[in-house]
Enzyme design. Sequence first.
Site, PDB file in Angstrom:
ATOM      1  N   PHE A 150       0.804  -1.222   0.000  1.00 11.13           N
ATOM      2  CA  PHE A 150       0.000   0.000   0.000  1.00 11.13           C
ATOM      3  C   PHE A 150       0.834   1.267   0.000  1.00 11.13           C
ATOM      4  O   PHE A 150       0.342   2.331  -0.387  1.00 11.13           O
ATOM      5  CB  PHE A 150      -0.944   0.017   1.225  1.00 11.13           C
ATOM      6  CG  PHE A 150      -0.255   0.334   2.529  1.00 11.13           C
ATOM      7  CD1 PHE A 150       0.039   1.634   2.900  1.00 11.13           C
ATOM      8  CD2 PHE A 150       0.113  -0.687   3.404  1.00 11.13           C
ATOM      9  CE1 PHE A 150       0.677   1.926   4.107  1.00 11.13           C
ATOM     10  CE2 PHE A 150       0.745  -0.411   4.604  1.00 11.13           C
ATOM     11  CZ  PHE A 150       1.027   0.902   4.954  1.00 11.13           C
ATOM     12  N   LYS A 174      -1.001  -7.815  -8.626  1.00  6.08           N
ATOM     13  CA  LYS A 174      -2.006  -7.724  -7.566  1.00  6.08           C
ATOM     14  C   LYS A 174      -1.690  -6.515  -6.701  1.00  6.08           C
ATOM     15  O   LYS A 174      -0.765  -6.537  -5.897  1.00  6.08           O
ATOM     16  CB  LYS A 174      -2.055  -8.979  -6.697  1.00  6.08           C
ATOM     17  CG  LYS A 174      -3.351  -9.024  -5.849  1.00  6.08           C
ATOM     18  CD  LYS A 174      -3.196  -9.691  -4.506  1.00  6.08           C
ATOM     19  CE  LYS A 174      -2.710  -8.775  -3.427  1.00  6.08           C
ATOM     20  NZ  LYS A 174      -3.697  -7.744  -2.989  1.00  6.08           N
ATOM     21  N   SER A 227       5.223  -6.881   4.426  1.00  2.00           N
ATOM     22  CA  SER A 227       5.767  -7.187   5.749  1.00  2.00           C
ATOM     23  C   SER A 227       6.629  -8.448   5.688  1.00  2.00           C
ATOM     24  O   SER A 227       6.449  -9.306   4.814  1.00  2.00           O
ATOM     25  CB  SER A 227       4.636  -7.392   6.754  1.00  2.00           C
ATOM     26  OG  SER A 227       3.949  -8.611   6.487  1.00  2.00           O
ATOM     27  N   CYS A 282       9.947   1.334   3.839  1.00  2.64           N
ATOM     28  CA  CYS A 282      10.907   0.408   4.422  1.00  2.64           C
ATOM     29  C   CYS A 282      12.304   1.001   4.514  1.00  2.64           C
ATOM     30  O   CYS A 282      13.212   0.360   5.038  1.00  2.64           O
ATOM     31  CB  CYS A 282      10.943  -0.900   3.632  1.00  2.64           C
ATOM     32  SG  CYS A 282      11.459  -0.708   1.926  1.00  2.64           S
ATOM     33  N   GLU A 376       9.060  -3.159  13.688  1.00  4.46           N
ATOM     34  CA  GLU A 376       8.788  -2.147  12.664  1.00  4.46           C
ATOM     35  C   GLU A 376       7.488  -1.429  13.009  1.00  4.46           C
ATOM     36  O   GLU A 376       6.427  -2.036  13.073  1.00  4.46           O
ATOM     37  CB  GLU A 376       8.689  -2.793  11.284  1.00  4.46           C
ATOM     38  CG  GLU A 376       8.506  -1.777  10.167  1.00  4.46           C
ATOM     39  CD  GLU A 376       8.507  -2.413   8.789  1.00  4.46           C
ATOM     40  OE1 GLU A 376       9.066  -1.807   7.854  1.00  4.46           O
ATOM     41  OE2 GLU A 376       7.939  -3.514   8.635  1.00  4.46           O
TER      42      GLU A 376
END
Length: 485
Positions: A150, A174, A227, A282, A376
């Site tokens: 996202f 996707k 993730s 990230c 995180e």
Amino acid sequence: MKYERVKNFYNGEFVDSVSTGDLDVISPVDGNLLSTVPMSTADELNMAVASAKAAAVSWGEMPIKERVQVFFRYRNLLEQNSDELTALIAEENGKTWDEAKAEVDKSIELTEFACSMPQLVSNEVLEVSRGVECRVEHFPVGVVASIAPFNFPLMVPNWTMPNALVLGNTMIMKPSELVPLSVIRMAELLQEAGLPDGVFNIINGGKDVVEGLCAHPDIEAVSFVGSTRVAKLVYQQSTHNLKRCVALGGAKNHLFVLPDANPSMTATNVTASMSGCAGQRCMAASAMLAVGNVDPIIDQICAEARKIVPGKNLGAVISRAAKERIEGYITQAERDGAKILVDGRGAVVEGKEGGTYVGPTVIDYVTPDMSVATEEIFGPVISIMRTGTIDDALKIENANPYGNAAAVFTQSGGLARYVMEHASAGMIGVNIGVPVPREPFSFGGWNDSRFGASDITGKSSIPFWTKLKKTTTKWNPEAGINWMS
């Protein structure tokens, strides 16, 4: 609802899903309903894959010099539609205008790199013995899948799509169910650029679609960004089904701040790294290792953080659940004994009360065992851990399971080199808070931040998207016979 229900895309057409299970697409900017996205069925996934498979032979056999022409046109269309794409990214993801515009600019750069592929994969030929030639050629893998997150609705899809397609593959994309709109516009621009039907396809959905992509017998390779927990599962399922896979996971990026660091440059870089894209990247600074007495720099970081205002120069986090999770980390750190120097909890933007905002947060006196030090957070939060020496700081950094990025702030070349050599991370910065490599250099971390042998962008992505064919030829019988011929 501002936009119509999101559709799948295959065989060159947008197709309404037959699924009855839809999720709302909510703008984190103000909480308004943008659209709904279907949780597509297994049959619909099969149709998307069949579309890609049908297009694979003719697209793969087209000379690369011809394939790349589509992407010259696509690159120009990205530029021509930059403002529209910027607004769409900001609306569905919550980024500021400047951050969303940078995402479009990076997508253009990624496409420009893909257009250079004919020069990078030119065939190698060598006379290995008298009258005997060896040739190496790159061939497409076939049908590939790309599963996007996202936090970068346009850029991450363009990490994979241009390279994979220019190299002759066909793709199933996707997008994240939280931000499906930018990829829809991407498909429209590709079609306008002249991409043949079936070469690029979109399937919307959640966990079931991801598992279906990992298991589908006609898909040869899977890329994933998200993730670490899910990256591990995608890598395990894809490779279990004999596919090649590169899966990028999470991060806990450490910034080493040394006493000789330039205070102004350090403070602005650390703060920008921590708060850019609302910390939802990230490569964001998440943990600062304060080596020795750097209190004046910490004071300046706090001053810079207070200049960052939600709704003005700080975007929203993706959802109400994300806001609650991030604020929960801050509260837990306070309970564990850390000191909140700048507190971003409870942020509300006037006129956008339905938006999901967290203000910049600086937490000091964090210990390495606290959750804000090890997990995180994915928000505009930086945790400061104090150490006496560089080696103590490196022990903390090395002990973390992630390994995406690290940075050191110092004016000493020797100390910078020491950190560069000993930090356990795939991307290192020196006086740079977000050390993202630019094309042609590739993006990819170490340890639990990446699973797979290849990076996802740049020149290092070529071995992932292609397979090599080695041919040995001999035409002249007078050359004689030896062990090579």
